[in-house]
Design a protein around this motif. Structure first.
Motif, mmCIF file in Angstrom:
data_model
loop_
_atom_site.group_PDB
_atom_site.id
_atom_site.type_symbol
_atom_site.label_atom_id
_atom_site.label_comp_id
_atom_site.label_asym_id
_atom_site.label_seq_id
_atom_site.Cartn_x
_atom_site.Cartn_y
_atom_site.Cartn_z
ATOM 1 N N HIS A 116 0.831 -1.219 0.000
ATOM 2 C CA HIS A 116 0.000 0.000 0.000
ATOM 3 C C HIS A 116 0.864 1.266 0.000
ATOM 4 C CE1 HIS A 116 -3.756 -2.096 0.284
ATOM 5 N NE2 HIS A 116 -3.360 -2.754 1.356
ATOM 6 N N GLU A 121 -0.622 4.633 -1.146
ATOM 7 C CA GLU A 121 -1.827 4.585 -0.303
ATOM 8 C C GLU A 121 -1.408 4.733 1.158
ATOM 9 O OE1 GLU A 121 -4.714 1.833 -3.147
ATOM 10 O OE2 GLU A 121 -3.755 0.939 -1.406
ATOM 11 N N THR A 125 -4.439 9.489 2.613
ATOM 12 C CA THR A 125 -5.067 9.382 1.291
ATOM 13 C C THR A 125 -6.580 9.535 1.392
ATOM 14 O OG1 THR A 125 -3.297 7.903 0.576
ATOM 15 C CG2 THR A 125 -5.310 7.926 -0.770
ATOM 16 N N LEU A 129 -8.463 4.458 4.449
ATOM 17 C CA LEU A 129 -7.083 4.052 4.748
ATOM 18 C C LEU A 129 -6.634 4.554 6.120
ATOM 19 C CD1 LEU A 129 -5.504 4.472 1.221
ATOM 20 C CD2 LEU A 129 -5.661 2.353 2.514
#
Lengths: 196, 104
Positions: A116, A121, A125, A129
């Motif tokens: 990620h 990510e 983000t 998340l």
């Protein structure tokens, strides 16, 4: 000065101090994770749109990790049962497996996180998340903490078995209660984050 | 757990059989959880199904691995109080969004 009620039960509570202590601690942990679950509900229900976890996260890896953590719970309780049968060698094997399963769990999480982060990510983000990293990160800290205690009981802490086997068995039991709680939390985290 | 290390050692073999049974049940329920998620249900139904299976799994862990099924009343009282506060904690955000989210 000797620590009181480590082996014999208190007359007023009917429990050893260690057992009531670990349960009170777990009660506080329920509220800690409860607050985060409540935050999750608040953020998700307030969002205009919310992604399904399986569109972002790796469900097969998380399923594997769930099975690993469940297996570690069984080996943990078997470690305690081994001490109850006075089989110290078997305890060492089961406790070693529990630590190993914990290590496998953290390794898989490391690869998940790496993937990620590699594709950008990060917690900032989006809200999904952010809550994913917060909940799984806190859970991972608990896994690491449990592993540290278990490793101590497997290694240097096991000396206590020679001098006071009942006290040592109680320590393993209390460590096991924490470990099962960590498993229990993951049982709810897995569908909440990955499947819904 | 209600037993101490002094007693009930003879019951351990029976306990071990229970642990293995619970372990198999947890594995099967994990597969069921994933299988349910593959069926595209509405949000309320998916949430209900997932949490129902998770609750069954959690109860198995708490009752048998953590031995709550044979725990002393004092511990059960502490946990009952915890559950009350936990339910209030979870109910607060749910209540604030009772205006349509769960119907979507």
């Amino acid at each position: 000065m000797e620590i009181p009620y480590t082996v014999e039960v208190r007359r007023d509570t009917g429990l050893t101090n260690g057992r009531i202590g670990i349960w009170l601690f777990l009660a506080s942990e329920v509220m800690l994770f409860g607050a985060l679950f409540a935050s999750y509900i608040l953020i998700r229900t307030g969002a205009v749109s919310w992604p399904r976890g399986d569109t972002i996260l790796d469900v097969p890896l998380a399923t594997f990790n769930t099975l690993v953590l469940i297996s570690s719970s069984v080996t943990m309780v078997m470690a305690w049962a081994s001490l109850m049968r006075h089989r110290f060698g078997t305890f060492r094997i089961y406790m070693g497996l529990t630590i190993l399963f914990g290590f496998v769990f953290l390794t898989v999480k490391y690869f998940e996180y790496s993937h990620h982060l590699h594709i950008g990510e990060v917690p900032s983000t989006n809200n999904f998340l952010a809550i994913y990293y917060t909940l799984t990160g806190l859970h991972m800290l608990h896994v690491a903490g449990g592993m540290a205690v278990n490793a101590y009981l497997w290694g240097p802490g096991a000396k206590l078995w020679q001098t006071n086997p009942q006290w040592f068995t109680n320590r393993v039991e209390h460590s096991g209660l924490f470990w099962h709680f960590v498993d229990l939390v993951w049982i709810f985290l897995f569908p909440t984050l990955y499947l819904l | 757990m209600a037993t101490t290390t002094n007693d009930h050692a003879a019951d351990i073999d029976r306990h071990v059989r229970v642990y293995i049974t619970v372990f198999v049940a947890l594995m099967v329920l994990t597969v069921i959880t994933v299988a349910i998620s593959r069926v595209h249900l509405s949000v309320p139904l998916a949430v209900t199904a997932a949490l129902l299976v998770a609750t069954v799994k959690g109860s198995l862990v708490a009752c048998y691995f953590m031995h709550l099924i044979s725990e002393k009343k004092l511990i059960l009282a502490v946990l009952a109080l915890t559950v009350v506060f936990f339910v209030v904690l979870i109910a607060l955000p749910v209540a604030t969004h009772s205006d349509g989210f769960w119907m979507r």
